[in-house]
Design a protein around this motif. Structure first.
Motif, PDB file in Angstrom:
ATOM      1  N   SER A 119       0.815  -1.219   0.000  1.00 51.90           N
ATOM      2  CA  SER A 119       0.000   0.000   0.000  1.00 51.90           C
ATOM      3  C   SER A 119       0.846   1.267   0.000  1.00 51.90           C
ATOM      4  O   SER A 119       0.353   2.330  -0.349  1.00 51.90           O
ATOM      5  N   TYR A 123      -2.263   1.763  -4.803  1.00 56.27           N
ATOM      6  CA  TYR A 123      -3.569   1.868  -4.161  1.00 56.27           C
ATOM      7  C   TYR A 123      -4.103   0.476  -3.850  1.00 56.27           C
ATOM      8  O   TYR A 123      -3.734  -0.510  -4.481  1.00 56.27           O
ATOM      9  N   GLU A 124      -4.991   0.420  -2.861  1.00 52.73           N
ATOM     10  CA  GLU A 124      -5.559  -0.849  -2.409  1.00 52.73           C
ATOM     11  C   GLU A 124      -6.286  -1.561  -3.546  1.00 52.73           C
ATOM     12  O   GLU A 124      -6.991  -0.937  -4.342  1.00 52.73           O
ATOM     13  N   LYS A 125      -6.114  -2.867  -3.608  1.00 57.50           N
ATOM     14  CA  LYS A 125      -6.789  -3.676  -4.618  1.00 57.50           C
ATOM     15  C   LYS A 125      -7.931  -4.459  -3.977  1.00 57.50           C
ATOM     16  O   LYS A 125      -7.845  -4.848  -2.817  1.00 57.50           O
ATOM     17  N   LYS A 142     -15.865   3.304   1.914  1.00 60.85           N
ATOM     18  CA  LYS A 142     -14.694   4.139   1.632  1.00 60.85           C
ATOM     19  C   LYS A 142     -15.078   5.605   1.454  1.00 60.85           C
ATOM     20  O   LYS A 142     -14.345   6.513   1.851  1.00 60.85           O
ATOM     21  N   LEU A 185     -11.126   3.437  -6.891  1.00 55.84           N
ATOM     22  CA  LEU A 185      -9.816   4.036  -7.113  1.00 55.84           C
ATOM     23  C   LEU A 185      -9.892   5.559  -7.026  1.00 55.84           C
ATOM     24  O   LEU A 185      -9.014   6.201  -6.447  1.00 55.84           O
ATOM     25  N   GLN A 188      -9.945   6.625  -3.474  1.00 57.18           N
ATOM     26  CA  GLN A 188      -8.613   6.514  -2.887  1.00 57.18           C
ATOM     27  C   GLN A 188      -7.687   7.638  -3.367  1.00 57.18           C
ATOM     28  O   GLN A 188      -6.857   8.139  -2.606  1.00 57.18           O
ATOM     29  N   ILE A 189      -7.833   8.023  -4.626  1.00 53.52           N
ATOM     30  CA  ILE A 189      -7.007   9.098  -5.174  1.00 53.52           C
ATOM     31  C   ILE A 189      -7.316  10.423  -4.480  1.00 53.52           C
ATOM     32  O   ILE A 189      -6.455  11.290  -4.349  1.00 53.52           O
ATOM     33  N   ASN A 288       0.918  11.874  -9.479  1.00 55.11           N
ATOM     34  CA  ASN A 288       0.382  10.853  -8.585  1.00 55.11           C
ATOM     35  C   ASN A 288       1.317   9.643  -8.620  1.00 55.11           C
ATOM     36  O   ASN A 288       1.268   8.831  -9.553  1.00 55.11           O
ATOM     37  N   LYS A 290       1.561   6.863  -6.925  1.00 60.11           N
ATOM     38  CA  LYS A 290       1.010   5.509  -6.869  1.00 60.11           C
ATOM     39  C   LYS A 290       0.468   5.068  -8.224  1.00 60.11           C
ATOM     40  O   LYS A 290       0.657   3.920  -8.633  1.00 60.11           O
TER      41      LYS A 290
END
Length: 304
Positions: A119, A123-125, A142, A185, A188-189, A288, A290
Motif C-alpha cells: 500500500s 492503491y488498495e486492490k 470508503k 480508485l 482513494q485518489i 500521482n 502511486k
C-alpha cells in the motif's frame, strides 16, 4: 519517426538492464539517436528526464526486493549504488521514509501476520472476482471514511446497473464490477464525490445506448456535466486540459491494466504500449506517484 515506438523501446531496454550502470549515452545509442536529441525527446514525451526515470525504476525494484526479505546493503549494490548511505538518501527522498523501516515492518508482518506493505507504493486492490453487491458496500464505506457525500450513491448505482445490464468482462465477471472498481480508485485518489460517481459511468457512451438526455434526466447535474465532457475527452490530445476527466481516465486504465491477463496476447501488448506512451506522461503531470508506479509496473511486464 515514431517517437512513441522509440520511447517504448528505450523503456524496455532500461527495464532489462536495471541492475547495470546505465547512462544516457548507452540508452540513446541503443535506440539510434544522439544523446542530446534522445534526452530532449524523452523529457518531452515522458515528462521526466532519462536518468530520473532510471533512478525511479531502480528504487521501485529495490523496494520490491527489500519486501522479499533481501538485505538493504545487498539490494543497494545490486541496483548500482556505490554506498549504503547514498542508497538510503535516494530512497528517503523518493518515498519519504527509510528502507530500514520498510524492512522492519515487513519482518513484523511475516512474524505477526497482517496486511502486506504494497500500500505504500500502490492503491488498495479488491479481490479479483468480488460481486457487485460487495463492491458497492465497500465503495459506500470508503466514501464515508473519506467524508464524501453518499446521498446520490444509490441513484448513480441503480442507473449504472440498468445501463450496463447483462454486460460481461473478458473475465466473465459482470461489467459493473469494473466500474465500481474505477469509483473505488477515484475515492482513494482523493477526488470529490461527483468525480467518483462519474467514474461509475466512465464509458457509458462507448459501451451502452444511453443518451445525453438519459444522463441529464437520471443523474445529479454535476455528474452529468462531467460525463458529457468525458464523452469528447481525448487523453492523448487533451492531456490535463480537463483534470477531472484525466483522473477518471487514469483510474479506468489502471483497473483495466490490473485485469489485463484476461485479454488476448496481441491486445495485451497493444494496451501496455498505449499505457506507456499515452497514459504515463499524463500520470506524471498529475504527479500521482502511486498511479505512476503501478501503471509503469503493469505495462512494462506486458511490453517486454
Amino acid at each position: 519517426m515514431d517517437k512513441k515506438r522509440i520511447i517504448t523501446e528505450s523503456l524496455v531496454y532500461i527495464e532489462k538492464n536495471l541492475n547495470q550502470k546505465l547512462s544516457i549515452g548507452e540508452i540513446a545509442d541503443y535506440v539510434g539517436y544522439s544523446k542530446f536529441y534522445f534526452s530532449r525527446m524523452f523529457k518531452q514525451e515522458m515528462n521526466i528526464s532519462v536518468m530520473e526515470y532510471v533512478k525511479e525504476r531502480k528504487l521501485i525494484c529495490a523496494s520490491e526486493a527489500i519486501l522479499q526479505g533481501n538485505k538493504i546493503l545487498d539490494v543497494a549494490i545490486e541496483y548500482g549504488w556505490e554506498s549504503h548511505s547514498g542508497f538510503i538518501k535516494a530512497f528517503k527522498n523518493y518515498y519519504g521514509f527509510s528502507p530500514s523501516l520498510l524492512y522492519a515492518m515487513n519482518l513484523e508482518i511475516i512474524h505477526l501476520g497482517g496486511s502486506d506493505m504494497t500500500s505504500y507504493a500502490f492503491y488498495e486492490k479488491t479481490d479479483e472476482h468480488m460481486l457487485k453487491e460487495e463492491l458497492f458496500e465497500l465503495l459506500e464505506q470508503k466514501m464515508i471514511e473519506n467524508k464524501l457525500d453518499t446521498t446520490e450513491l444509490g441513484t448513480v448505482y441503480n442507473f449504472c446497473k440498468k445501463s450496463y445490464a447483462n454486460k460481461k468482462r473478458y473475465s466473465g465477471d459482470e461489467y459493473i464490477t469494473h466500474l465500481l472498481n474505477v469509483s473505488l480508485l477515484l475515492v482513494q485518489i482523493g477526488t470529490e464525490a461527483n468525480v467518483a460517481y462519474a467514474g461509475m459511468l466512465c464509458d457509458v457512451f462507448r459501451k451502452t445506448d444511453v443518451s445525453i438526455d438519459d444522463i441529464k434526466k437520471s443523474l445529479p447535474k454535476d455528474v452529468a456535466q462531467i460525463l458529457i465532457r468525458l464523452r469528447d475527452y481525448d487523453i492523448e490530445k487533451d492531456g490535463l486540459e480537463d483534470e477531472e476527466c484525466a483522473i477518471i481516465k487514469m483510474a479506468e486504465r489502471l483497473h483495466n491494466m490490473r485485469t489485463i491477463e484476461y485479454m488476448e496476447g496481441s491486445e495485451k501488448k497493444r494496451k501496455a504500449k498505449e499505457t506507456l506512451s499515452i497514459f504515463m506522461p499524463v500520470a506524471r503531470k498529475l504527479r500521482n506517484e502511486k498511479v505512476i508506479n503501478e501503471l509503469n509496473e503493469l505495462s512494462i511486464k506486458y511490453v517486454m
